[in-house]
Design a protein around this motif. Structure first.
Motif, PDB file in Angstrom:
ATOM      1  N   LYS A 462      -8.413 -37.004  28.531  1.00 31.85           N
ATOM      2  CA  LYS A 462      -9.488 -36.013  28.395  1.00 31.85           C
ATOM      3  C   LYS A 462      -9.379 -35.198  27.106  1.00 31.85           C
ATOM      4  O   LYS A 462     -10.390 -34.762  26.550  1.00 31.85           O
ATOM      5  CB  LYS A 462      -9.471 -35.047  29.592  1.00 31.85           C
ATOM      6  CG  LYS A 462      -9.731 -35.716  30.931  1.00 31.85           C
ATOM      7  CD  LYS A 462     -11.215 -35.940  31.177  1.00 31.85           C
ATOM      8  CE  LYS A 462     -11.479 -36.697  32.476  1.00 31.85           C
ATOM      9  NZ  LYS A 462     -11.092 -38.109  32.438  1.00 31.85           N
ATOM     10  N   GLU A 463      -8.155 -34.983  26.636  1.00 30.67           N
ATOM     11  CA  GLU A 463      -7.971 -34.191  25.412  1.00 30.67           C
ATOM     12  C   GLU A 463      -8.441 -34.971  24.188  1.00 30.67           C
ATOM     13  O   GLU A 463      -8.980 -34.414  23.234  1.00 30.67           O
ATOM     14  CB  GLU A 463      -6.495 -33.802  25.245  1.00 30.67           C
ATOM     15  CG  GLU A 463      -6.057 -32.682  26.168  1.00 30.67           C
ATOM     16  CD  GLU A 463      -6.940 -31.431  26.052  1.00 30.67           C
ATOM     17  OE1 GLU A 463      -7.110 -30.924  24.921  1.00 30.67           O
ATOM     18  OE2 GLU A 463      -7.477 -30.970  27.088  1.00 30.67           O
ATOM     19  N   LEU A 464      -8.195 -36.284  24.243  1.00 32.78           N
ATOM     20  CA  LEU A 464      -8.517 -37.149  23.114  1.00 32.78           C
ATOM     21  C   LEU A 464     -10.015 -37.132  22.786  1.00 32.78           C
ATOM     22  O   LEU A 464     -10.415 -37.228  21.627  1.00 32.78           O
ATOM     23  CB  LEU A 464      -8.071 -38.575  23.476  1.00 32.78           C
ATOM     24  CG  LEU A 464      -7.829 -39.573  22.369  1.00 32.78           C
ATOM     25  CD1 LEU A 464      -6.729 -39.080  21.446  1.00 32.78           C
ATOM     26  CD2 LEU A 464      -7.451 -40.929  22.940  1.00 32.78           C
ATOM     27  N   ILE A 465     -10.838 -37.013  23.815  1.00 32.76           N
ATOM     28  CA  ILE A 465     -12.285 -37.182  23.601  1.00 32.76           C
ATOM     29  C   ILE A 465     -12.998 -35.864  23.302  1.00 32.76           C
ATOM     30  O   ILE A 465     -14.213 -35.821  23.216  1.00 32.76           O
ATOM     31  CB  ILE A 465     -12.951 -37.887  24.804  1.00 32.76           C
ATOM     32  CG1 ILE A 465     -12.788 -37.065  26.095  1.00 32.76           C
ATOM     33  CG2 ILE A 465     -12.362 -39.282  24.986  1.00 32.76           C
ATOM     34  CD1 ILE A 465     -13.628 -37.604  27.244  1.00 32.76           C
ATOM     35  N   LYS A 466     -12.201 -34.788  23.138  1.00 32.70           N
ATOM     36  CA  LYS A 466     -12.810 -33.528  22.698  1.00 32.70           C
ATOM     37  C   LYS A 466     -12.886 -33.523  21.180  1.00 32.70           C
ATOM     38  O   LYS A 466     -11.932 -33.928  20.518  1.00 32.70           O
ATOM     39  CB  LYS A 466     -11.938 -32.349  23.127  1.00 32.70           C
ATOM     40  CG  LYS A 466     -11.988 -32.048  24.610  1.00 32.70           C
ATOM     41  CD  LYS A 466     -11.065 -30.890  24.925  1.00 32.70           C
ATOM     42  CE  LYS A 466     -11.172 -30.552  26.413  1.00 32.70           C
ATOM     43  NZ  LYS A 466     -10.128 -29.636  26.839  1.00 32.70           N
ATOM     44  N   PRO A 467     -13.982 -33.016  20.624  1.00 34.99           N
ATOM     45  CA  PRO A 467     -13.985 -32.857  19.168  1.00 34.99           C
ATOM     46  C   PRO A 467     -12.888 -31.882  18.748  1.00 34.99           C
ATOM     47  O   PRO A 467     -12.527 -30.987  19.523  1.00 34.99           O
ATOM     48  CB  PRO A 467     -15.369 -32.303  18.856  1.00 34.99           C
ATOM     49  CG  PRO A 467     -16.026 -32.025  20.144  1.00 34.99           C
ATOM     50  CD  PRO A 467     -15.228 -32.592  21.249  1.00 34.99           C
TER      51      PRO A 467
END
Lengths: 594, 325
Positions: A462-467
């Protein structure tokens, strides 16, 4: 004294313009500086007009400059085209023959009698003499120049004979000596070697991504050459034997992606690379990989389109194309690295993600990041773990029971096997299928399999897909939004804006799909409503702008779209931000952006 | 496998009742022999009387004769009636896109050289969209076997002219007769460099099984053109038509399959309509094991171990990174 320089070299293709650039880049790196080296060239082999720019500083540099301290013009056309890109104290190095024939009277011209200096060794040393002359202008002493020229040329011509290396050193030093004796009055920043304790590498974005793929255990590459992605093919072809990678120059892009699907179905980590046109040819097969749940990785290096377009120039016009490519609805991962670090770790992680969610992963690069050479801290590979997800490694002593390739599971992910595994027989299919792989046209099964495929993306970190928020998270005057390689250019602009007291928050979209849109809404809504957000994109229609609006309803009013097939210059970004803030009534002192 | 529920009406209408009964009889005879290769769950979607039934049985018998196990085989198919083949055989299968079976098969084989890769597709799939891949696969000489089913018609899209339909063929896509000259599969295969080229009619089950097995054993790209009646859309070329014409080429006096010129001379006589009584030569038409090595022979990276079996958990790139310093 400041270690800070920007140089442009212009001349016809085939005369070693890029060699001069690359030698200078290596020279600066040896002096401990950070370097960006970019090229600008038309799609032809000989003639035409090539330029390159080399920028070096003792702090991080991410982007080329618009105006330069030195402009080296290797022919008449270069004088006509490139002299205007010198900065107000910049000098122009050129052949003294041209100074005479073109009647170049301004005192910023430095004429080098190239022909007489290389009379004994031949015309092919023209680039070496130009390199030497430039080094002469910026080095503190002849001894200093000599030391680093020797190192640079020995490194550059590493595989060639000592005689060739020695001749090149000798010729370069003639250039140094000439300028020392004849043009010492020209004022220029001198480059002083600094101790740089960071272990650094210097390469292109394609190199970085390819190294990441290599580290990820890539086993199979199939590609059809297409600028600016072609260097992937040659990178892996050169390492076929040393790293056990089968590299296939396929008959076309359709074959390339289908080769990759076959290799992935077999169980190998496999990839292809292409540009927009080639990617268009791959569309049907990308949909096939989505349906059949084969993990394929595609590096799409954008160039300016549409159609054949401007093959050797940069652009960000393929975002929507890539996001929505392929018939029907299926999950696809799309991300765009913003710098060499993201290209390397992204190149590695693309394969873990592909294995995790068993669907196509597209890594979007563009010519600017694909082909520009930059220095960056050496990649730390010690924590990189190859994770193959739900995958049964080949085991000759194992016989699977009741194996179902497309089993409906909680997280949507079902086990893959190596073709050849006992008990694993199934059909890997482009048709809709039931859990076993058998063609099914049953409405309920189609729904279940559609849902199964789509929910796989929920398994990505989930962290990876945050800008990514860069710079300030709070207390800022302006938010700058971009995706892909513009990250670096905005970082440069931000550095100078901050120096002038403008507080900048930068948001970089690396993941375009999946992307945490709720989070995007959370970090942007207030600022969009205040109209304090600027969006920068290298395309005409504002594709990220549309994507943000589509997914959050947020309409970023201030967009700067560049579609002249050239990268943004950070100086222009600076000015755009300055003007926008002035328009909104902010008092800006300014003046530091150079 | 379950054969279709044959409605007498359908069979009578297509005039194929006898042919289909013969196939049913053959399946009964051989059911226990090929049971390891059967997918009993899957009901066939082919038309009653389709030439595919006999080809499928021949294929399973060939696999039995080779004494290989189902998991050692991967059938890669295109789209079309022939493309459904992998569903009816118990082994690995990849049902790809229309025309793209060969490039997928190339990837499967290059990644895992230990798998026996068989490509199955029809004439529309292989010589329409797939023609470019066909040419390159032949020159590549990868060790895969390509069974190209030729019924001279598009079946799945309901009866359009195919690249192998004779000139003048009238179908819904060429109501005034096709204008183009047909592709000759054997000629294409030989001239593009395939090292094993055969033609079979599964009505001669014994020969078909034997040739398929030899094609599988051949080291290099092996092409078998499967002559096949399409009972629904090309009814004039039915089982009877092929039965009357197909002859075993190996029984002819001048048989010389290692000689490319002999095979091409036969092709030229066929194209010129010079064959007496329209006989169709079936069997191995060109076969040369020593002509050249296979594509995989030239790849040292997987000489010892198939790519998929190599350990990738900790690839060392430090030496390479040094070079970029």
């Amino acid at each position: 004294m400041q270690n800070k320089i920007s140089i442009k070299v212009g001349g016809p293709a085939g005369e070693g313009v890029f060699t001069v650039g690359l030698l200078l880049a290596k020279y600066f790196k040896l002096n401990g500086l950070e370097v960006v080296y970019t090229t600008d060239y038309p799609s032809l082999i000989k003639g035409g007009h090539n330029t390159c720019s080399i920028r070096a500083e003792d702090g991080p540099v991410y982007a080329e400059m618009k105006h330069h301290d030195v402009v080296a013009c290797m022919d008449k056309l270069a004088v006509q085209e490139d002299v205007s890109s010198r900065n107000h104290t910049g000098i122009v190095v050129t052949d003294s023959k041209l100074v005479e024939s073109m009647n170049l009277q301004d005192d910023f011209y430095v004429g080098i009698p190239i022909d007489s200096l290389i009379e004994d060794v031949g015309k092919r040393f023209k680039n070496t003499i130009v390199f030497g002359a430039i080094v002469g202008l910026i080095s503190v002493s002849e001894e200093d120049a000599k030391e680093f020229i020797s190192q640079t040329l020995s490194k550059h011509f590493g595989k060639k004979s000592q005689e060739i290396i020695d001749t090149n050193i000798d010729v370069a030093l003639r250039g140094v000596r000439f300028v020392n004796e004849h043009v010492s009055h020209k004022k220029l920043n001198k480059i002083v070697k600094i101790e740089n304790t960071t272990q650094r590498v210097m390469m292109t974005g394609n190199d970085a991504a390819a190294l990441g793929a290599l580290k990820a255990g890539l086993k199979f590459v199939s590609e059809y050459p297409m600028t600016p992605s072609t260097s992937f093919l040659s990178f892996f072809a050169a390492r076929e034997i040393s790293h056990n990678i089968t590299t296939k120059h396929a008959e076309d892009e359709i074959a390339a992606i289908n080769n990759v699907i076959g290799a992935a179905a077999s169980g190998a980590r496999a990839m292809t690379a292409t540009s927009g046109g080639g990617y268009a040819l791959m569309n049907e097969a990308i949909s096939f990989a989505g349906m059949s749940e084969n993990p394929v990785v595609i590096f799409e290096c954008m160039r300016a389109g549409p159609s054949t377009g401007l093959p050797t120039y940069t652009d960000q016009g393929d975002l929507m194309h890539v996001l929505y490519s392929g018939s029907g609805e299926f999950p696809k991962v799309v991300f765009a690295p913003g710098d060499l670090q993201e290209a390397f770790y992204g190149g590695f992680e693309a394969f873990n993600i592909a294995d995790l969610v068993q669907t196509p992963v597209v890594v979007l690069l563009d010519k600017h990041i694909s082909a520009s050479v930059m220095t960056t801290p050496r990649f730390d590979t010690s924590n990189l773990v190859v994770n193959r997800g739900n995958f049964q490694e080949f085991d000759a002593n194992l016989e699977l029971e009741n194996y179902k390739r497309y089993e409906l599971t909680q997280d949507g992910i079902s086990k893959r096997v190596v073709i050849g595994q006992k008990g694993g027989c199934h059909v890997n299919s482009s048709y809709e299928h039931d859990e076993s792989g058998w063609t099914s046209e049953d409405g309920e099964m189609h729904k279940l399999q559609m849902e199964k495929r789509h929910k796989k993306l929920n398994n990505i970190d989930k962290e990876l897909i945050k800008p990514k928020i860069l710079g300030r998270e709070s207390d800022y005057d302006i938010t700058l939004v971009s995706w892909g390689s513009n990250k670096s250019i905005l970082q440069e602009a931000t550095k100078y804006l901050e120096q002038d007291g403008i507080k900048v928050r930068q948001i970089h979209f690396m993941f375009l799909n999946p992307c945490d849109w709720e989070y995007v809404d959370e970090i942007l809504r207030i600022d969009v409503e205040k109209n304090s957000v600027m969006l920068f994109e290298g395309n005409m229609t504002g594709q990220l702008h549309s994507l943000i609006r589509m997914n959050t309803g947020l309409n970023i009013l201030e967009k700067k779209l560049k579609y002249d097939a050239r990268p943004f210059f950070y100086e222009d970004v600076y000015r755009d931000v300055e003007n926008f803030l002035k328009k909104r009534g902010m008092n800006i002192v300014g003046g530091n952006q150079k | 496998m379950k054969l279709v529920n044959t409605s007498e009406d359908v069979l009578k209408k297509s005039g194929q009742i006898n042919d289909h009964e013969e196939v049913l009889r053959l399946y009964d005879e051989h059911s226990s022999e090929v049971k390891d290769w059967d997918e009993p769950e899957h009901k066939s979607q082919w038309c009653p009387g389709c030439g595919n039934f006999a080809i499928l049985l021949a294929f399973k018998k060939a696999m039995v004769s080779l004494k290989i196990r189902p998991e050692e085989v991967c059938i890669v198919s295109g789209i079309g009636q022939a493309g459904k083949f992998p569903h009816y055989v118990k082994c690995y299968g990849v049902e790809t896109l229309h025309g793209r079976a060969l490039p997928v098969a190339t990837g499967v084989k290059l990644a895992n050289k230990d798998v026996n890769v068989v490509v199955v597709g029809g004439d529309g799939d292989g010589f329409g969209l797939g023609m470019g891949h066909f040419v390159h696969s032949a020159r590549r000489n990868l060790d895969v076997t390509y069974l190209i089913h030729n019924n001279e018609i598009y079946g799945l899209t309901k009866g359009q002219t195919s690249p192998t339909s004779p000139k003048g063929t009238k179908t819904v896509s060429t109501p005034n007769g096709s204008i183009e000259t047909p592709i000759h599969p054997v000629e294409q295969a030989i001239t593009n460099g395939a090292t094993f080229v055969a033609r079979c009619f599964a009505g001669d089950m014994e020969q078909t099984v034997r040739v398929m097995a030899q094609a599988m054993k051949h080291k290099g790209f092996a092409i078998v053109e499967m002559l096949q009646p399409c009972v629904s859309y090309n009814p004039s070329k039915n089982h009877q038509y092929f039965k009357e014409r197909c002859i075993r080429v190996e029984e002819s006096g001048d048989y010389n399959p290692t000689n490319k010129n002999w095979a091409l001379a036969l092709v030229h006589r066929e194209k010129a309509g010079l064959i007496k009584d329209e006989k169709i030569a079936c069997g191995i038409l060109y076969h040369n094991d020593s002509e050249r090595g296979t594509y995989l022979d030239e790849l040292p990276e997987s000489a010892d171990l198939a790519l998929v079996k190599q350990d990738i958990s900790n690839v060392d790139i430090e030496g390479l990174l040094d070079k970029f310093e």
